[in-house]
Write a protein that holds these residues in place. Structure first.
Motif, PDB file in Angstrom:
ATOM      1  N   LYS A  76      11.183   1.749   1.592  1.00 33.99           N
ATOM      2  CA  LYS A  76      10.691   2.826   0.735  1.00 33.99           C
ATOM      3  C   LYS A  76      10.953   2.364  -0.687  1.00 33.99           C
ATOM      4  N   THR A  77      10.023   2.666  -1.583  1.00 35.25           N
ATOM      5  CA  THR A  77      10.177   2.211  -2.962  1.00 35.25           C
ATOM      6  C   THR A  77      10.152   3.372  -3.943  1.00 35.25           C
ATOM      7  N   CYS A  78      10.800   3.149  -5.068  1.00 36.39           N
ATOM      8  CA  CYS A  78      10.730   4.044  -6.220  1.00 36.39           C
ATOM      9  C   CYS A  78      10.436   3.121  -7.400  1.00 36.39           C
ATOM     10  N   THR A  99      14.789   0.805  -0.752  1.00 33.78           N
ATOM     11  CA  THR A  99      15.727   1.077   0.344  1.00 33.78           C
ATOM     12  C   THR A  99      15.047   0.657   1.644  1.00 33.78           C
ATOM     13  N   TRP A 100      15.846   0.089   2.540  1.00 36.96           N
ATOM     14  CA  TRP A 100      15.323  -0.267   3.844  1.00 36.96           C
ATOM     15  C   TRP A 100      15.162   0.984   4.693  1.00 36.96           C
ATOM     16  N   THR A 101      14.101   1.065   5.443  1.00 38.32           N
ATOM     17  CA  THR A 101      13.933   2.119   6.434  1.00 38.32           C
ATOM     18  C   THR A 101      14.729   1.718   7.680  1.00 38.32           C
ATOM     19  N   GLU A 102      14.756   2.599   8.659  1.00 37.87           N
ATOM     20  CA  GLU A 102      15.420   2.248   9.920  1.00 37.87           C
ATOM     21  C   GLU A 102      14.769   1.009  10.530  1.00 37.87           C
ATOM     22  N   GLN A 103      13.445   0.955  10.491  1.00 42.06           N
ATOM     23  CA  GLN A 103      12.714  -0.209  10.991  1.00 42.06           C
ATOM     24  C   GLN A 103      13.087  -1.462  10.199  1.00 42.06           C
ATOM     25  N   GLY A 104      13.230  -1.323   8.888  1.00 37.79           N
ATOM     26  CA  GLY A 104      13.607  -2.455   8.051  1.00 37.79           C
ATOM     27  C   GLY A 104      15.003  -2.970   8.357  1.00 37.79           C
ATOM     28  N   MET A 105      15.914  -2.055   8.625  1.00 36.34           N
ATOM     29  CA  MET A 105      17.284  -2.472   8.963  1.00 36.34           C
ATOM     30  C   MET A 105      17.332  -3.161  10.322  1.00 36.34           C
ATOM     31  N   LYS A 106      16.540  -2.699  11.263  1.00 34.30           N
ATOM     32  CA  LYS A 106      16.531  -3.312  12.599  1.00 34.30           C
ATOM     33  C   LYS A 106      16.040  -4.751  12.539  1.00 34.30           C
ATOM     34  N   SER A 107      15.230  -5.058  11.551  1.00 37.60           N
ATOM     35  CA  SER A 107      14.693  -6.412  11.424  1.00 37.60           C
ATOM     36  C   SER A 107      15.098  -7.038  10.087  1.00 37.60           C
ATOM     37  N   VAL A 108      16.307  -6.722   9.637  1.00 36.88           N
ATOM     38  CA  VAL A 108      16.757  -7.173   8.314  1.00 36.88           C
ATOM     39  C   VAL A 108      16.778  -8.700   8.204  1.00 36.88           C
ATOM     40  N   ARG A 109      16.963  -9.376   9.305  1.00 42.38           N
ATOM     41  CA  ARG A 109      16.987 -10.847   9.252  1.00 42.38           C
ATOM     42  C   ARG A 109      15.626 -11.427   8.850  1.00 42.38           C
ATOM     43  N   GLU A 110      14.585 -10.638   9.009  1.00 43.02           N
ATOM     44  CA  GLU A 110      13.244 -11.061   8.606  1.00 43.02           C
ATOM     45  C   GLU A 110      12.946 -10.704   7.143  1.00 43.02           C
ATOM     46  N   SER A 111      13.889 -10.044   6.485  1.00 44.64           N
ATOM     47  CA  SER A 111      13.675  -9.585   5.125  1.00 44.64           C
ATOM     48  C   SER A 111      13.318 -10.703   4.147  1.00 44.64           C
ATOM     49  N   VAL A 154      -2.260  -1.412 -10.415  1.00 47.11           N
ATOM     50  CA  VAL A 154      -1.810  -2.560  -9.627  1.00 47.11           C
ATOM     51  C   VAL A 154      -0.384  -2.308  -9.125  1.00 47.11           C
ATOM     52  N   ALA A 155       0.481  -1.809  -9.987  1.00 47.69           N
ATOM     53  CA  ALA A 155       1.855  -1.512  -9.582  1.00 47.69           C
ATOM     54  C   ALA A 155       1.882  -0.481  -8.459  1.00 47.69           C
ATOM     55  N   ALA A 156       1.049   0.548  -8.568  1.00 49.99           N
ATOM     56  CA  ALA A 156       0.992   1.577  -7.534  1.00 49.99           C
ATOM     57  C   ALA A 156       0.469   1.001  -6.226  1.00 49.99           C
ATOM     58  N   ARG A 157      -0.595   0.222  -6.293  1.00 50.54           N
ATOM     59  CA  ARG A 157      -1.162  -0.393  -5.093  1.00 50.54           C
ATOM     60  C   ARG A 157      -0.141  -1.308  -4.425  1.00 50.54           C
ATOM     61  N   PHE A 158       0.607  -2.055  -5.214  1.00 48.81           N
ATOM     62  CA  PHE A 158       1.643  -2.943  -4.676  1.00 48.81           C
ATOM     63  C   PHE A 158       2.714  -2.134  -3.945  1.00 48.81           C
ATOM     64  N   SER A 159       3.249  -1.101  -4.586  1.00 47.91           N
ATOM     65  CA  SER A 159       4.300  -0.288  -3.964  1.00 47.91           C
ATOM     66  C   SER A 159       3.802   0.420  -2.711  1.00 47.91           C
ATOM     67  N   LEU A 160       2.579   0.941  -2.763  1.00 46.08           N
ATOM     68  CA  LEU A 160       2.017   1.618  -1.596  1.00 46.08           C
ATOM     69  C   LEU A 160       1.802   0.652  -0.434  1.00 46.08           C
ATOM     70  N   THR A 161       1.373  -0.557  -0.741  1.00 45.24           N
ATOM     71  CA  THR A 161       1.177  -1.568   0.300  1.00 45.24           C
ATOM     72  C   THR A 161       2.495  -1.916   0.965  1.00 45.24           C
ATOM     73  N   LEU A 162       3.551  -2.079   0.160  1.00 44.74           N
ATOM     74  CA  LEU A 162       4.871  -2.361   0.736  1.00 44.74           C
ATOM     75  C   LEU A 162       5.327  -1.218   1.626  1.00 44.74           C
ATOM     76  N   GLY A 163       5.221   0.009   1.132  1.00 48.97           N
ATOM     77  CA  GLY A 163       5.665   1.163   1.898  1.00 48.97           C
ATOM     78  C   GLY A 163       4.897   1.351   3.190  1.00 48.97           C
ATOM     79  N   ALA A 164       3.607   1.049   3.170  1.00 52.45           N
ATOM     80  CA  ALA A 164       2.763   1.227   4.351  1.00 52.45           C
ATOM     81  C   ALA A 164       3.158   0.307   5.498  1.00 52.45           C
ATOM     82  N   GLN A 165       3.872  -0.766   5.196  1.00 49.73           N
ATOM     83  CA  GLN A 165       4.309  -1.682   6.251  1.00 49.73           C
ATOM     84  C   GLN A 165       5.460  -1.109   7.064  1.00 49.73           C
ATOM     85  N   GLY A 166       6.156  -0.114   6.503  1.00 52.72           N
ATOM     86  CA  GLY A 166       7.185   0.589   7.253  1.00 52.72           C
ATOM     87  C   GLY A 166       8.600   0.045   7.165  1.00 52.72           C
ATOM     88  N   TYR A 167       8.820  -1.035   6.434  1.00 53.15           N
ATOM     89  CA  TYR A 167      10.151  -1.642   6.367  1.00 53.15           C
ATOM     90  C   TYR A 167      10.990  -1.145   5.200  1.00 53.15           C
TER      91      TYR A 167
END
Length: 97
Positions: A77-79, A9-21, A62-75
């Motif tokens: 949230k992952t499950c 799911t996109w965070t608020e920050q992710g939605m504000k910059s969705v064109r960069e997705s 590796v899967a956990a590190r990948f998901s955590l790295t994505l989430g840490a960028q702020g754009y």
């Protein structure tokens, strides 16, 4: 390789910059590849999740590190769900006795 389904799911920050997705998706693909994994599929979805990725990774760490790295960028949230292929499913059910 183990398969993982990543619900995003996109965070608020992710939605504000969705064109960069798309650029961020390319970076995520490169990151997972550097970690020894790969994307097997990617979908824009409607409903509870905005995006769904089917990924392969060498292991759970590796899967956990990948998901955590994505989430840490702020754009986003992952499950992340570990997926068992049909053969493994059948073996697990057979083992129930």
């Amino acid at each position: 390789m183990t398969t993982y389904i990543v619900l995003v799911t996109w965070t608020e920050q992710g939605m504000k910059s969705v064109r960069e997705s798309p650029r961020r998706l390319d970076a995520a693909k490169a990151l997972l590849q550097e970690m020894g994994g790969s994307f097997q599929g990617f979908y824009l979805t409607m409903g509870a999740y905005d995006l769904v990725a089917i990924c392969e990774a060498p292991d759970d760490a590796v899967a956990a590190r990948f998901s955590l790295t994505l989430g840490a960028q702020g754009y986003v949230k992952t499950c992340t769900l570990k997926a068992f292929p049909e053969d493994a499913y059948r073996e697990i059910i057979r083992s129930l006795g």
